[in-house]
Write a protein that holds these residues in place. Structure first.
Motif, PDB file in Angstrom:
ATOM      1  N   PHE A  92       0.837  -1.196   0.000  1.00  0.00           N
ATOM      2  CA  PHE A  92       0.000   0.000   0.000  1.00  0.00           C
ATOM      3  C   PHE A  92       0.873   1.247   0.000  1.00  0.00           C
ATOM      4  CE2 PHE A  92      -2.471   3.476   1.516  1.00  0.00           C
ATOM      5  CZ  PHE A  92      -3.791   3.232   1.164  1.00  0.00           C
ATOM      6  N   ALA A  93       1.852   1.296   0.895  1.00  0.00           N
ATOM      7  CA  ALA A  93       2.722   2.467   0.993  1.00  0.00           C
ATOM      8  C   ALA A  93       3.449   2.724  -0.326  1.00  0.00           C
ATOM      9  CB  ALA A  93       3.726   2.281   2.125  1.00  0.00           C
ATOM     10  N   THR A  94       3.930   1.669  -0.964  1.00  0.00           N
ATOM     11  CA  THR A  94       4.656   1.814  -2.221  1.00  0.00           C
ATOM     12  C   THR A  94       3.748   2.310  -3.333  1.00  0.00           C
ATOM     13  OG1 THR A  94       6.233   0.083  -1.624  1.00  0.00           O
ATOM     14  CG2 THR A  94       6.004   0.583  -3.971  1.00  0.00           C
ATOM     15  N   ARG A  95       2.570   1.699  -3.472  1.00  0.00           N
ATOM     16  CA  ARG A  95       1.635   2.105  -4.528  1.00  0.00           C
ATOM     17  C   ARG A  95       1.160   3.536  -4.341  1.00  0.00           C
ATOM     18  NH1 ARG A  95       1.747  -1.222  -8.980  1.00  0.00           N
ATOM     19  NH2 ARG A  95       1.522  -3.408  -8.371  1.00  0.00           N
ATOM     20  N   ASN A  96       0.871   3.891  -3.097  1.00  0.00           N
ATOM     21  CA  ASN A  96       0.387   5.245  -2.842  1.00  0.00           C
ATOM     22  C   ASN A  96       1.479   6.270  -3.135  1.00  0.00           C
ATOM     23  OD1 ASN A  96      -1.899   6.733  -2.078  1.00  0.00           O
ATOM     24  ND2 ASN A  96      -1.139   7.026  -0.002  1.00  0.00           N
ATOM     25  N   ALA A  97       2.724   5.961  -2.771  1.00  0.00           N
ATOM     26  CA  ALA A  97       3.838   6.866  -3.058  1.00  0.00           C
ATOM     27  C   ALA A  97       4.059   7.001  -4.557  1.00  0.00           C
ATOM     28  CB  ALA A  97       5.105   6.360  -2.380  1.00  0.00           C
ATOM     29  N   MET A  98       3.957   5.895  -5.286  1.00  0.00           N
ATOM     30  CA  MET A  98       4.109   5.940  -6.749  1.00  0.00           C
ATOM     31  C   MET A  98       3.035   6.824  -7.370  1.00  0.00           C
ATOM     32  SD  MET A  98       4.949   1.905  -7.481  1.00  0.00           S
ATOM     33  CE  MET A  98       4.620   2.093  -9.251  1.00  0.00           C
ATOM     34  N   LYS A  99       1.818   6.700  -6.874  1.00  0.00           N
ATOM     35  CA  LYS A  99       0.718   7.494  -7.418  1.00  0.00           C
ATOM     36  C   LYS A  99       0.966   8.987  -7.225  1.00  0.00           C
ATOM     37  CE  LYS A  99      -3.128   8.275  -5.178  1.00  0.00           C
ATOM     38  NZ  LYS A  99      -4.448   8.109  -4.525  1.00  0.00           N
ATOM     39  N   TRP A 100       1.338   9.379  -6.000  1.00  0.00           N
ATOM     40  CA  TRP A 100       1.528  10.798  -5.731  1.00  0.00           C
ATOM     41  C   TRP A 100       2.799  11.352  -6.375  1.00  0.00           C
ATOM     42  CZ3 TRP A 100      -2.223  13.842  -4.646  1.00  0.00           C
ATOM     43  CH2 TRP A 100      -3.361  13.323  -4.023  1.00  0.00           C
ATOM     44  N   ALA A 101       3.810  10.507  -6.546  1.00  0.00           N
ATOM     45  CA  ALA A 101       5.004  10.942  -7.272  1.00  0.00           C
ATOM     46  C   ALA A 101       4.644  11.259  -8.717  1.00  0.00           C
ATOM     47  CB  ALA A 101       6.084   9.868  -7.204  1.00  0.00           C
ATOM     48  N   ALA A 102       3.816  10.406  -9.326  1.00  0.00           N
ATOM     49  CA  ALA A 102       3.380  10.646 -10.700  1.00  0.00           C
ATOM     50  C   ALA A 102       2.531  11.908 -10.791  1.00  0.00           C
ATOM     51  CB  ALA A 102       2.599   9.435 -11.214  1.00  0.00           C
ATOM     52  N   LYS A 103       1.638  12.111  -9.820  1.00  0.00           N
ATOM     53  CA  LYS A 103       0.805  13.312  -9.825  1.00  0.00           C
ATOM     54  C   LYS A 103       1.654  14.577  -9.678  1.00  0.00           C
ATOM     55  CE  LYS A 103      -3.527  11.403  -7.942  1.00  0.00           C
ATOM     56  NZ  LYS A 103      -4.466  11.970  -8.927  1.00  0.00           N
ATOM     57  N   SER A 104       2.683  14.507  -8.848  1.00  0.00           N
ATOM     58  CA  SER A 104       3.510  15.697  -8.603  1.00  0.00           C
ATOM     59  C   SER A 104       4.291  16.119  -9.845  1.00  0.00           C
ATOM     60  CB  SER A 104       4.479  15.442  -7.434  1.00  0.00           C
ATOM     61  OG  SER A 104       5.480  14.515  -7.796  1.00  0.00           O
ATOM     62  N   ARG A 105       4.581  15.162 -10.720  1.00  0.00           N
ATOM     63  CA  ARG A 105       5.295  15.498 -11.952  1.00  0.00           C
ATOM     64  C   ARG A 105       4.409  16.230 -12.949  1.00  0.00           C
ATOM     65  NH1 ARG A 105       7.675  10.346 -10.814  1.00  0.00           N
ATOM     66  NH2 ARG A 105       6.179   9.251 -12.147  1.00  0.00           N
ATOM     67  N   GLN A 106       3.111  16.198 -12.708  1.00  0.00           N
ATOM     68  CA  GLN A 106       2.172  16.832 -13.627  1.00  0.00           C
ATOM     69  C   GLN A 106       1.424  17.994 -12.986  1.00  0.00           C
ATOM     70  OE1 GLN A 106      -0.428  13.746 -15.132  1.00  0.00           O
ATOM     71  NE2 GLN A 106       1.262  12.366 -15.571  1.00  0.00           N
ATOM     72  N   SER A 107       1.835  18.400 -11.792  1.00  0.00           N
ATOM     73  CA  SER A 107       1.107  19.444 -11.063  1.00  0.00           C
ATOM     74  C   SER A 107       2.072  20.436 -10.423  1.00  0.00           C
ATOM     75  CB  SER A 107       0.242  18.811  -9.971  1.00  0.00           C
ATOM     76  OG  SER A 107      -0.389  19.788  -9.169  1.00  0.00           O
ATOM     77  N   THR A 108       1.619  21.666 -10.326  1.00  0.00           N
ATOM     78  CA  THR A 108       2.380  22.696  -9.613  1.00  0.00           C
ATOM     79  C   THR A 108       1.745  22.991  -8.245  1.00  0.00           C
ATOM     80  OG1 THR A 108       1.080  24.453 -10.676  1.00  0.00           O
ATOM     81  CG2 THR A 108       3.133  23.776 -11.763  1.00  0.00           C
ATOM     82  N   GLU A 109       0.665  22.288  -7.911  1.00  0.00           N
ATOM     83  CA  GLU A 109      -0.009  22.518  -6.641  1.00  0.00           C
ATOM     84  C   GLU A 109       0.875  22.061  -5.487  1.00  0.00           C
ATOM     85  OE1 GLU A 109      -2.861  23.897  -6.000  1.00  0.00           O
ATOM     86  OE2 GLU A 109      -3.846  24.027  -7.957  1.00  0.00           O
ATOM     87  N   ARG A 110       1.015  22.923  -4.476  1.00  0.00           N
ATOM     88  CA  ARG A 110       1.897  22.582  -3.358  1.00  0.00           C
ATOM     89  C   ARG A 110       1.421  21.356  -2.607  1.00  0.00           C
ATOM     90  NH1 ARG A 110       4.051  26.489   1.595  1.00  0.00           N
ATOM     91  NH2 ARG A 110       5.053  24.815   2.768  1.00  0.00           N
ATOM     92  N   TRP A 111       0.099  21.225  -2.397  1.00  0.00           N
ATOM     93  CA  TRP A 111      -0.408  20.111  -1.607  1.00  0.00           C
ATOM     94  C   TRP A 111      -0.122  18.780  -2.297  1.00  0.00           C
ATOM     95  CZ3 TRP A 111      -4.169  16.718  -3.322  1.00  0.00           C
ATOM     96  CH2 TRP A 111      -4.933  17.121  -4.432  1.00  0.00           C
ATOM     97  N   VAL A 112      -0.102  18.778  -3.630  1.00  0.00           N
ATOM     98  CA  VAL A 112       0.219  17.551  -4.355  1.00  0.00           C
ATOM     99  C   VAL A 112       1.672  17.161  -4.100  1.00  0.00           C
ATOM    100  CG1 VAL A 112       0.428  16.494  -6.642  1.00  0.00           C
ATOM    101  CG2 VAL A 112      -1.526  17.975  -6.118  1.00  0.00           C
ATOM    102  N   HIS A 113       2.573  18.137  -4.146  1.00  0.00           N
ATOM    103  CA  HIS A 113       3.991  17.866  -3.895  1.00  0.00           C
ATOM    104  C   HIS A 113       4.233  17.479  -2.436  1.00  0.00           C
ATOM    105  CE1 HIS A 113       5.783  19.061  -7.810  1.00  0.00           C
ATOM    106  NE2 HIS A 113       4.621  19.691  -7.924  1.00  0.00           N
ATOM    107  N   ASP A 114       3.446  18.079  -1.519  1.00  0.00           N
ATOM    108  CA  ASP A 114       3.564  17.690  -0.110  1.00  0.00           C
ATOM    109  C   ASP A 114       3.193  16.219   0.071  1.00  0.00           C
ATOM    110  OD1 ASP A 114       4.426  20.170   0.729  1.00  0.00           O
ATOM    111  OD2 ASP A 114       2.446  20.839   1.389  1.00  0.00           O
TER     112      ASP A 114
END
Length: 299
Positions: A255-277
């Motif tokens: 779970f931890a790995t999949r969730n981190a992969m998901k948010w890492a991918a989202k952060s590469r496509q977003s400038t929103e601070r909360w996404v990068h957090d």
């Protein structure tokens, strides 16, 4: 804040048994529609119906955060404050119906629904206005005791026969260990929590999900890390809840790995601070479970 005569449209707050270690399957995460709109988007029939419930003249203050409902505002009339949400788009209407269903399943944590109606393609809901601060979830804070009491009650809340969001739709990945009958909020970040004289209350149930109780806890870990806990401290705090301690450690690793992969991918496509957090916090938890060889120890 704008003074509104009832029925006229001018502009218009409260701030997402042991398990078998089977690999996670990717699902299709629900996409958020751009939702927040100004009070002026409401048809006159809707504003007139609101006025009939709160008073002919009222003030409207848009919520400062959140994007699940197209309209989310504190409405102040002669009898006091009410929080109003309104939706017309398919996803936002479905989300608001989830919130209505939650009030039938949970009797104290969600804001009480005072009235609801549908008009001209809009679903409109008025709830109690919850006044209070957001909790401090940093290590040692007394607000953590409030959170623990709330989580203990929620972990025993079944999801009745409503059409709830699924883990795959909510998260973008799934696992047989996530199957369950518990109703979870799935977005217990501090802005969705309000400290009141009657305890901790939870708002914005748009992503209410039917799943295993441990999923709520796994989703809370990054927010605790963001509040100042180390990954180990966050896990130790969460371990006070039985649903965590009975969950297979390999399931938590995945779970931890999949969730981190998901948010890492989202952060590469977003400038929103909360996404990068979230990318950073989920990454810290995943690193802790892998680099720290967490799977060789207890959850």
């Amino acid at each position: 804040m704008n003074r509104l005569p009832g029925g006229n449209r001018t502009s218009g707050g409260e701030a997402e048994s042991c398990c078998l270690p089977i690999p996670f399957q990717l699902g299709k995460e629900q996409k958020r529609e751009p939702m927040r709109r100004d009070w002026t988007a409401l048809p006159e029939s809707v504003t007139a119906a609101v006025a009939a419930r709160v008073g002919v003249t009222f003030d409207v203050t848009p919520a400062s955060s959140g994007d699940h409902a197209e309209i989310a505002s504190t409405v102040t009339g002669p009898a006091g404050q009410i929080f109003v949400k309104a939706a017309s788009a398919e996803l936002s209407v479905r989300s608001l119906r989830y919130e209505l269903a939650v009030t039938r399943a949970i009797d104290r944590h969600a804001p009480a629904v005072l009235w609801q109606f549908e008009s001209d393609g809009w679903l409109v809901v008025g709830t109690e206005h919850l006044a209070g601060s957001h909790p401090d979830l940093s290590p040692g804070s007394t607000d953590l005791d409030l959170l623990l009491a709330t989580l203990t009650a929620l972990q025993e809340t079944p999801a009745p026969g409503e059409t709830w969001s699924t883990p795959a739709a909510r998260l973008g990945f799934t696992h047989t260990a996530m199957d369950g009958e518990t109703l979870i909020h799935s977005d217990l970040n501090p802005t969705n929590l309000i400290v009141t004289p009657l305890g901790l209350r939870i708002v914005d149930w748009a992503w209410a999900t039917k799943t295993a109780a441990s999923v709520e806890l796994a989703l809370l870990i990054p927010w605790l890390i963001g509040s100042g806990h180390s990954a180990q401290q966050a896990q130790e705090w969460i371990a006070q809840l039985p649903a965590w301690t009975v969950t297979d450690h390999q399931v938590l690793d995945d779970f931890a790995t999949r969730n981190a992969m998901k948010w890492a991918a989202k952060s590469r496509q977003s400038t929103e601070r909360w996404v990068h957090d979230l990318a950073m916090w989920t990454g810290k938890w995943a690193d802790h479970r892998t680099d720290g060889h967490q799977s060789a120890r207890q959850p």
